[in-house]
Design an enzyme around this catalytic site. Structure first.
Site, PDB file in Angstrom:
ATOM      1  N   GLU A  38      47.067  43.385  37.038  1.00  0.00           N
ATOM      2  CA  GLU A  38      47.721  42.177  37.558  1.00  0.00           C
ATOM      3  C   GLU A  38      47.760  41.073  36.514  1.00  0.00           C
ATOM      4  O   GLU A  38      46.831  40.922  35.730  1.00  0.00           O
ATOM      5  CB  GLU A  38      46.888  41.600  38.702  1.00  0.00           C
ATOM      6  CG  GLU A  38      46.982  42.342  39.975  1.00  0.00           C
ATOM      7  CD  GLU A  38      46.094  41.680  41.025  1.00  0.00           C
ATOM      8  OE1 GLU A  38      45.777  42.366  41.989  1.00  0.00           O
ATOM      9  OE2 GLU A  38      45.711  40.504  40.870  1.00  0.00           O
ATOM     10  N   CYS A  42      42.078  37.152  42.768  1.00  0.00           N
ATOM     11  CA  CYS A  42      42.017  38.093  41.663  1.00  0.00           C
ATOM     12  C   CYS A  42      41.780  39.513  42.178  1.00  0.00           C
ATOM     13  O   CYS A  42      40.831  39.780  42.894  1.00  0.00           O
ATOM     14  CB  CYS A  42      40.885  37.652  40.749  1.00  0.00           C
ATOM     15  SG  CYS A  42      40.323  38.868  39.596  1.00  0.00           S
TER      16      CYS A  42
HETATM   17  S1  SF4 Z   1      34.475  37.954  39.094  1.00  0.00           S
HETATM   18 FE1  SF4 Z   1      32.927  39.446  38.446  1.00  0.00          FE
HETATM   19  S2  SF4 Z   1      33.610  41.428  39.356  1.00  0.00           S
HETATM   20 FE2  SF4 Z   1      35.354  39.999  39.414  1.00  0.00          FE
HETATM   21  S3  SF4 Z   1      36.510  40.439  37.569  1.00  0.00           S
HETATM   22 FE3  SF4 Z   1      35.154  38.707  37.083  1.00  0.00          FE
HETATM   23  S4  SF4 Z   1      33.303  39.665  36.245  1.00  0.00           S
HETATM   24 FE4  SF4 Z   1      34.469  41.286  37.271  1.00  0.00          FE
END
Ligand code: SF4
Length: 350
Positions: free
Chosen positions: A90, A338
């Site tokens: 993404e 995300c």
């Molecule tokens: S928040 Fe944590 S689990 Fe999510 S992409 Fe970033 S490092 Fe990886």
């Protein structure tokens, strides 16, 4: 054969020197790729035919397949790209008052397992190559160029932990920042880490003035270890030692990201602990409203803080003279969190 987007100008210099050519050749290739946006080596007309043939023998110019694009009412655009090996990633484009910023993915999946993150639900399949990071910027920039706009800022906050893909990420930074390349100013680039301590020390020595953000989210070890696995390996005292080293070495202000989760880390007690941790440091705190994901963690459904609690948290920090912003929400009418869009696509395929 190798993607030409894996090569910084310094690396291309070595290639051309090895072929008994001058370094100026790499400048010409860079201008063709990133200024004229050439997609075919035959179009580099200031190269003799033999040189163009040489490039074709050793490199290729890849292109992503766009699987899906969602556009929000506030002009946030979310892209789902398919990589050559079928992995999906993404990329998000956001419109801000200062320009257009792009949030890029650095790994296919992520092993850090932060409990509040949709990306952490799918394990890391592999690191993205430098080329795959550069392509995200190029593809999106090409799309908005048609509307007379350009990508002006980059944040490495999409799927993946950038410091877990350190060498490829640094090469990416060199390419996008290069004046003959995409020419994105280093102060317009932000890299975010969940706290891989040894890499914070290393990054303090990196010559480009790129901004660093720490995904903090919790201000005591008990809670942080419960929701962020990385804290078991590098607890807060070690993290802040590295952070202080980074300040000393670079004199650059640091950002602490803090996602507000209802009844988890959004009380006034949490705010007090955060103030204690940050006070006296050259930093600012970016409070982020959580995008609900329907993901259960430790049998608890994590949800967004209420408006009142977010406001109270913000006010407490402000009153205690902490530089703080409450992030404006963008793209809330699409799969904005995300990893959400990718996760949905994977679920559809299963
Ligand atoms: S928040 Fe944590 S689990 Fe999510 S992409 Fe970033 S490092 Fe990886």
């Amino acid at each position: 054969m190798n993607s030409i987007y894996n090569y910084s100008r310094e690396k291309l210099d070595l290639y051309f020197l090895d072929k008994s050519q001058t370094k100026f050749r790499s400048t010409q290739v860079f201008e063709a790729l990133y200024k004229q946006k050439t997609t075919d080596f035959s179009e580099i007309t200031n190269f003799k035919l033999e040189l163009r043939e040489l490039l074709k023998e050793d490199f290729y110019i890849p292109k992503f397949k766009i699987m899906k694009m969602q556009e929000s009412l506030d002009e946030t655009k979310k892209f789902l790209f398919e990589l050559e090996d079928g992995n999906l990633i993404e990329t998000v484009l956001m419109k801000n008052s200062y320009g257009y910023s792009i949030c890029i993915t650095t790994q296919a999946g992520c092993n850090m397992g932060c409990a509040f993150c949709a990306s952490g639900l799918t394990k890391k399949k592999r690191n993205l190559t430098t080329s795959e990071m550069v392509q995200q910027v190029l593809e999106v920039d090409n799309i908005i160029n048609k509307e007379g706009k350009r990508v002006s800022h980059i944040v490495l906050m999409g799927i993946g932990e950038p410091f877990d893909n350190y060498d490829n990420v640094l090469e990416f930074l060199r390419i996008v920042n290069d004046q003959k390349g995409l020419e994105i100013g280093s102060r317009h680039i932000t890299i975010s880490t969940c706290g891989i301590v040894p890499k914070i020390y290393e990054f303090a020595e990196f010559p480009l003035q790129v901004n660093l953000a720490i995904s903090l989210h919790f201000s005591n070890n008990e809670k942080r270890s419960k929701y962020m696995k990385i804290n078991k390996k590098y607890p807060l005292d070690e993290l802040f030692k590295a952070v202080d080293f980074y300040f000393e070495k670079t004199n650059r202000r640091l950002t602490f990201e803090y996602i507000l989760l209802n009844d988890v880390n959004d009380s006034l007690e949490d705010a007090k602990e955060l103030v204690k941790l940050i006070k006296g440091r050259n930093a600012y705190v970016n409070l982020i409203p959580y995008n609900n994901t329907n993901i259960f963690t430790n049998s608890i459904l994590l949800t967004r803080s209420t408006e009142e609690k977010m406001k109270a948290f913000y006010d407490y920090l402000k009153k205690n003279k902490i530089n703080v912003t409450l992030r404006k929400e963008q793209g809330h009418d699409i799969d904005a969190a995300c990893g959400q869009l990718r996760l949905k696509e994977i679920q559809w395929k299963v």
